[in-house]
Design a protein around this motif. Structure first.
Motif, PDB file in Angstrom:
ATOM      1  N   GLN A  32      19.557   6.148  13.903  1.00  0.00           N
ATOM      2  CA  GLN A  32      18.852   6.302  12.627  1.00  0.00           C
ATOM      3  C   GLN A  32      17.363   6.135  12.869  1.00  0.00           C
ATOM      4  OE1 GLN A  32      20.292   7.067   9.598  1.00  0.00           O
ATOM      5  NE2 GLN A  32      18.214   7.318   8.906  1.00  0.00           N
ATOM      6  N   PHE A  34      13.347   5.606  11.680  1.00  0.00           N
ATOM      7  CA  PHE A  34      12.576   4.921  10.648  1.00  0.00           C
ATOM      8  C   PHE A  34      11.133   5.392  10.737  1.00  0.00           C
ATOM      9  CE2 PHE A  34      13.135   1.909  14.183  1.00  0.00           C
ATOM     10  CZ  PHE A  34      11.820   1.708  14.575  1.00  0.00           C
ATOM     11  N   ALA A  35      10.403   5.202   9.655  1.00  0.00           N
ATOM     12  CA  ALA A  35       9.047   5.746   9.539  1.00  0.00           C
ATOM     13  C   ALA A  35       8.042   4.965  10.393  1.00  0.00           C
ATOM     14  CB  ALA A  35       8.601   5.721   8.088  1.00  0.00           C
ATOM     15  N   HIS A  37       3.915   4.238  10.412  1.00  0.00           N
ATOM     16  CA  HIS A  37       2.762   4.274   9.507  1.00  0.00           C
ATOM     17  C   HIS A  37       1.495   4.163  10.344  1.00  0.00           C
ATOM     18  CE1 HIS A  37       5.668   3.684   6.272  1.00  0.00           C
ATOM     19  NE2 HIS A  37       6.213   2.768   7.042  1.00  0.00           N
ATOM     20  N   HIS A  46       5.061  -0.583  11.521  1.00  0.00           N
ATOM     21  CA  HIS A  46       6.426  -0.340  11.052  1.00  0.00           C
ATOM     22  C   HIS A  46       6.756  -1.374   9.983  1.00  0.00           C
ATOM     23  CE1 HIS A  46       6.423   1.289  15.198  1.00  0.00           C
ATOM     24  NE2 HIS A  46       7.129   2.253  14.629  1.00  0.00           N
ATOM     25  N   ALA A  47       7.554  -0.975   9.020  1.00  0.00           N
ATOM     26  CA  ALA A  47       7.999  -1.896   7.973  1.00  0.00           C
ATOM     27  C   ALA A  47       9.296  -2.564   8.429  1.00  0.00           C
ATOM     28  CB  ALA A  47       8.211  -1.150   6.664  1.00  0.00           C
ATOM     29  N   GLU A  49      11.680  -4.067   6.906  1.00  0.00           N
ATOM     30  CA  GLU A  49      12.862  -3.736   6.098  1.00  0.00           C
ATOM     31  C   GLU A  49      13.405  -2.356   6.475  1.00  0.00           C
ATOM     32  OE1 GLU A  49      16.038  -4.244   3.596  1.00  0.00           O
ATOM     33  OE2 GLU A  49      14.610  -5.752   4.283  1.00  0.00           O
ATOM     34  N   GLU A  50      12.525  -1.412   6.797  1.00  0.00           N
ATOM     35  CA  GLU A  50      12.976  -0.084   7.225  1.00  0.00           C
ATOM     36  C   GLU A  50      13.704  -0.157   8.566  1.00  0.00           C
ATOM     37  OE1 GLU A  50       9.737   2.717   7.162  1.00  0.00           O
ATOM     38  OE2 GLU A  50       9.261   2.256   5.078  1.00  0.00           O
ATOM     39  N   TRP A  52      15.335  -2.805   9.665  1.00  0.00           N
ATOM     40  CA  TRP A  52      16.612  -3.466   9.371  1.00  0.00           C
ATOM     41  C   TRP A  52      17.611  -2.487   8.767  1.00  0.00           C
ATOM     42  CZ3 TRP A  52      19.823  -6.803  10.772  1.00  0.00           C
ATOM     43  CH2 TRP A  52      20.827  -7.273   9.942  1.00  0.00           C
ATOM     44  N   GLN A  53      17.176  -1.699   7.792  1.00  0.00           N
ATOM     45  CA  GLN A  53      18.079  -0.729   7.156  1.00  0.00           C
ATOM     46  C   GLN A  53      18.539   0.329   8.160  1.00  0.00           C
ATOM     47  OE1 GLN A  53      19.514  -1.067   4.195  1.00  0.00           O
ATOM     48  NE2 GLN A  53      18.392  -2.999   4.022  1.00  0.00           N
ATOM     49  N   ALA A  54      17.647   0.762   9.048  1.00  0.00           N
ATOM     50  CA  ALA A  54      18.019   1.722  10.092  1.00  0.00           C
ATOM     51  C   ALA A  54      19.035   1.099  11.046  1.00  0.00           C
ATOM     52  CB  ALA A  54      16.781   2.187  10.855  1.00  0.00           C
ATOM     53  N   GLU A  57      22.433   1.114   9.301  1.00  0.00           N
ATOM     54  CA  GLU A  57      22.989   2.465   9.229  1.00  0.00           C
ATOM     55  C   GLU A  57      23.470   2.957  10.596  1.00  0.00           C
ATOM     56  OE1 GLU A  57      24.548   5.652   7.444  1.00  0.00           O
ATOM     57  OE2 GLU A  57      23.634   3.969   6.392  1.00  0.00           O
TER      58      GLU A  57
END
Length: 66
Positions: A32, A34-35, A37, A46-47, A49-50, A52-54, A57
């Motif tokens: 997965q 993630f963005a 920035h 990098h965020a 939370e993004e 972690w969510q990646a 997933e």
């Protein structure tokens, strides 16, 4: 008794989750992105939370294949 290991690699652009057998064979794999920035030239952020969510997933994707 057979066992397996879940390995997680959080890289620069995404997360890979791999399930490996006790014999060293790859059983399943999830990925997965993630963005990234770019607040200033030459900077990358990098965020958390993004990431972690990646991770969640990619792990779900890998474990669905087992």
């Amino acid at each position: 008794m057979s066992s397996s290991i879940l390995a997680i690699d959080a890289g620069t652009t995404g997360v890979t989750a791999v399930v490996v057998s006790d014999a060293g064979d790859i059983i399943a794999k999830g990925y997965q992105e993630f963005a990234q920035h770019f607040p200033k030239p030459g900077w990358v952020e990098h965020a958390p939370e993004e990431i972690w969510q990646a991770t969640l997933e990619a792990t779900r994707d890998a474990l669905k294949q087992v």
